[in-house]
Scaffold this motif. Structure first.
Motif, PDB file in Angstrom:
ATOM      1  N   ILE A  88       0.845  -1.186   0.000  1.00 18.51           N
ATOM      2  CA  ILE A  88       0.000   0.000   0.000  1.00 18.51           C
ATOM      3  C   ILE A  88       0.880   1.235   0.000  1.00 18.51           C
ATOM      4  O   ILE A  88       1.783   1.371   0.824  1.00 18.51           O
ATOM      5  CB  ILE A  88      -0.945   0.001   1.220  1.00 18.51           C
ATOM      6  N   ILE A  89       0.633   2.126  -0.941  1.00 12.03           N
ATOM      7  CA  ILE A  89       1.427   3.340  -1.101  1.00 12.03           C
ATOM      8  C   ILE A  89       0.496   4.539  -1.241  1.00 12.03           C
ATOM      9  O   ILE A  89      -0.719   4.386  -1.327  1.00 12.03           O
ATOM     10  CB  ILE A  89       2.371   3.256  -2.322  1.00 12.03           C
ATOM     11  N   GLY A  90       1.071   5.731  -1.285  1.00  9.06           N
ATOM     12  CA  GLY A  90       0.279   6.935  -1.509  1.00  9.06           C
ATOM     13  C   GLY A  90       0.621   8.037  -0.525  1.00  9.06           C
ATOM     14  O   GLY A  90       1.419   7.864   0.403  1.00  9.06           O
ATOM     15  N   MET A  91      -0.003   9.183  -0.742  1.00  9.45           N
ATOM     16  CA  MET A  91       0.243  10.344   0.108  1.00  9.45           C
ATOM     17  C   MET A  91      -0.107  10.054   1.559  1.00  9.45           C
ATOM     18  O   MET A  91       0.666  10.356   2.476  1.00  9.45           O
ATOM     19  CB  MET A  91      -0.557  11.543  -0.413  1.00  9.45           C
ATOM     20  N   ASP A  92      -1.286   9.500   1.810  1.00  5.63           N
ATOM     21  CA  ASP A  92      -1.695   9.203   3.177  1.00  5.63           C
ATOM     22  C   ASP A  92      -0.747   8.214   3.841  1.00  5.63           C
ATOM     23  O   ASP A  92      -0.476   8.301   5.046  1.00  5.63           O
ATOM     24  CB  ASP A  92      -3.115   8.638   3.203  1.00  5.63           C
ATOM     25  N   VAL A  93      -0.254   7.266   3.058  1.00  5.86           N
ATOM     26  CA  VAL A  93       0.645   6.249   3.605  1.00  5.86           C
ATOM     27  C   VAL A  93       1.978   6.869   4.017  1.00  5.86           C
ATOM     28  O   VAL A  93       2.494   6.601   5.107  1.00  5.86           O
ATOM     29  CB  VAL A  93       0.847   5.110   2.592  1.00  5.86           C
ATOM     30  N   ASP A  94       2.523   7.705   3.160  1.00  5.59           N
ATOM     31  CA  ASP A  94       3.782   8.367   3.514  1.00  5.59           C
ATOM     32  C   ASP A  94       3.611   9.268   4.737  1.00  5.59           C
ATOM     33  O   ASP A  94       4.474   9.299   5.628  1.00  5.59           O
ATOM     34  CB  ASP A  94       4.282   9.200   2.337  1.00  5.59           C
ATOM     35  N   LEU A  95       2.506   9.999   4.772  1.00  3.38           N
ATOM     36  CA  LEU A  95       2.297  10.901   5.903  1.00  3.38           C
ATOM     37  C   LEU A  95       2.012  10.109   7.179  1.00  3.38           C
ATOM     38  O   LEU A  95       2.535  10.441   8.254  1.00  3.38           O
ATOM     39  CB  LEU A  95       1.147  11.863   5.609  1.00  3.38           C
ATOM     40  N   GLY A  96       1.212   9.058   7.074  1.00  4.89           N
ATOM     41  CA  GLY A  96       0.943   8.224   8.245  1.00  4.89           C
ATOM     42  C   GLY A  96       2.206   7.573   8.779  1.00  4.89           C
ATOM     43  O   GLY A  96       2.400   7.443   9.998  1.00  4.89           O
ATOM     44  N   THR A  97       3.075   7.169   7.864  1.00  4.74           N
ATOM     45  CA  THR A  97       4.355   6.581   8.272  1.00  4.74           C
ATOM     46  C   THR A  97       5.195   7.596   9.037  1.00  4.74           C
ATOM     47  O   THR A  97       5.799   7.279  10.073  1.00  4.74           O
ATOM     48  CB  THR A  97       5.121   6.087   7.028  1.00  4.74           C
ATOM     49  N   ALA A  98       5.215   8.843   8.548  1.00  9.69           N
ATOM     50  CA  ALA A  98       5.989   9.894   9.222  1.00  9.69           C
ATOM     51  C   ALA A  98       5.394  10.230  10.584  1.00  9.69           C
ATOM     52  O   ALA A  98       6.132  10.489  11.545  1.00  9.69           O
ATOM     53  CB  ALA A  98       6.053  11.136   8.337  1.00  9.69           C
ATOM     54  N   ILE A  99       4.074  10.224  10.691  1.00  3.97           N
ATOM     55  CA  ILE A  99       3.418  10.462  11.985  1.00  3.97           C
ATOM     56  C   ILE A  99       3.845   9.397  12.981  1.00  3.97           C
ATOM     57  O   ILE A  99       4.217   9.697  14.130  1.00  3.97           O
ATOM     58  CB  ILE A  99       1.885  10.471  11.824  1.00  3.97           C
ATOM     59  N   ALA A 100       3.798   8.145  12.547  1.00  2.00           N
ATOM     60  CA  ALA A 100       4.202   7.052  13.427  1.00  2.00           C
ATOM     61  C   ALA A 100       5.652   7.199  13.852  1.00  2.00           C
ATOM     62  O   ALA A 100       5.997   6.986  15.026  1.00  2.00           O
ATOM     63  CB  ALA A 100       3.980   5.708  12.719  1.00  2.00           C
ATOM     64  N   GLN A 101       6.505   7.566  12.918  1.00  2.00           N
ATOM     65  CA  GLN A 101       7.925   7.744  13.251  1.00  2.00           C
ATOM     66  C   GLN A 101       8.117   8.836  14.289  1.00  2.00           C
ATOM     67  O   GLN A 101       8.937   8.695  15.205  1.00  2.00           O
ATOM     68  CB  GLN A 101       8.712   8.054  11.981  1.00  2.00           C
TER      69      GLN A 101
END
Length: 304
Positions: A88-101
């Motif tokens: 799963i990729i996309g804008m929400d995925v990248d941003l959600g990943t950064a939030i988690a980090q």
């Protein structure tokens, strides 16, 4: 669910075309990785953990070191499956990943039907929802939502608009929407307005995945579709301009990360993480990567 025209890099457009025309959205877990379907822009660096924000995360969420998101991976460019049919990729995925980090956690995205994400959060299957959810009073009555983006609704039609559609008059037309979205609610209201004026009802086709709605349009099973503006704009490029957008986006509203109510400082942790990403440039880099920078907002807010 519920921005604007943009240019998609050729590699991204080609990969996403395969996704759209296949009508995919197969199940699987994904992370914020790039993959073949991601933008050709440089990868966004990992976000640094903020210990103060991490301390606000409930132990029930942080204990396993993961932040589990529910998402409907059929909504490019915000969330969709890569060319492997699984990641799963996309804008929400990248941003959600950064939030988690930022919170010292690893993001895990689980594919779900859109209509099942909020019930899944209520039932503790997911710890957050990130799937182009517009913030609405109906949703914030049952969940907390933390804003991070803004988008409107767009009407997409076949190239050349052979049926002469316009967003202000869809009576009697075959219009497609994704189930559970604000557009699905809107088209019912619009249809009722048509019949109250003595006009024919809108012929609504409601499908579970946005990729299937786009496919229905390109295969002439419907004559128009209503979707979030970045999704409609993306469909133009991924169908080699077999689709076009009519008029300007309307009913612009913010997107929000969905959280279960009653989780102490968890909303503050997520809001703080988003704001930190806005302040340090990571947020802009992610939006620019997916060519949706005109949906940026300057400040994240909690809507409870």
């Amino acid at each position: 669910m519920s921005a604007r025209n943009r240019t998609i890099p050729a590699a991204l457009a080609a990969a996403a075309l395969a996704v759209v025309l296949a009508g995919c959205g197969s199940s699987g877990d994904g992370s914020g990785g790039g993959g073949a379907g991601a933008s050709s822009a440089p990868a966004v660096p990992a976000a640094a953990k903020d210990d103060a924000l991490a301390a606000k995360v409930p132990a029930s969420v942080s204990a396993d070191g993961k932040l589990v998101f529910g998402t409907d991976a059929s909504y490019p460019p915000n969330e969709f499956t890569d060319t492997d049919g699984r990641t799963i990729i996309g804008m929400d995925v990248d941003l959600g990943t950064a939030i988690a980090q930022k919170l010292g956690l690893q993001a895990e995205f689980q594919n779900s039907q859109f209509s099942g994400i909020i019930p899944g959060i209520d039932g503790a299957r997911y710890e957050a929802g990130m799937s182009s959810f517009s913030i609405t009073p109906e949703r914030t009555a049952t969940v907390d939502m933390v804003s991070y983006f803004t988008a409107g609704t767009s009407l997409a039609v076949k190239a050349g608009n052979p049926d002469g559609l316009n967003p202000d008059d869809l009576c009697g037309k075959g219009i497609g929407v994704q189930a559970g979205t604000t557009q699905a609610e809107e088209v019912v209201t619009r249809s009722q307005e048509c019949t109250s004026q003595g006009k024919p009802a809108i012929q609504v086709t409601e499908l579970q995945q946005q990729t299937d709605v786009t496919l229905a349009l390109t295969s002439s099973r419907i004559v128009g579709m209503l979707s979030d503006s970045p999704v409609a704009a993306y469909a133009v490029t991924t169908t080699n301009k077999a689709v076009e957008v009519v008029g300007e986006p309307y009913d612009t509203a913010p997107y929000g990360v969905v959280l279960k109510k009653g989780q102490a400082e968890f909303p503050q942790a997520v809001q703080g993480a988003i704001q930190a990403l806005m302040d340090d440039g990571t947020y802009k880099a992610i939006l620019d990567k997916w060519n949706v920078g005109n949906g940026a907002i300057p400040t994240s807010q909690i809507n409870a």
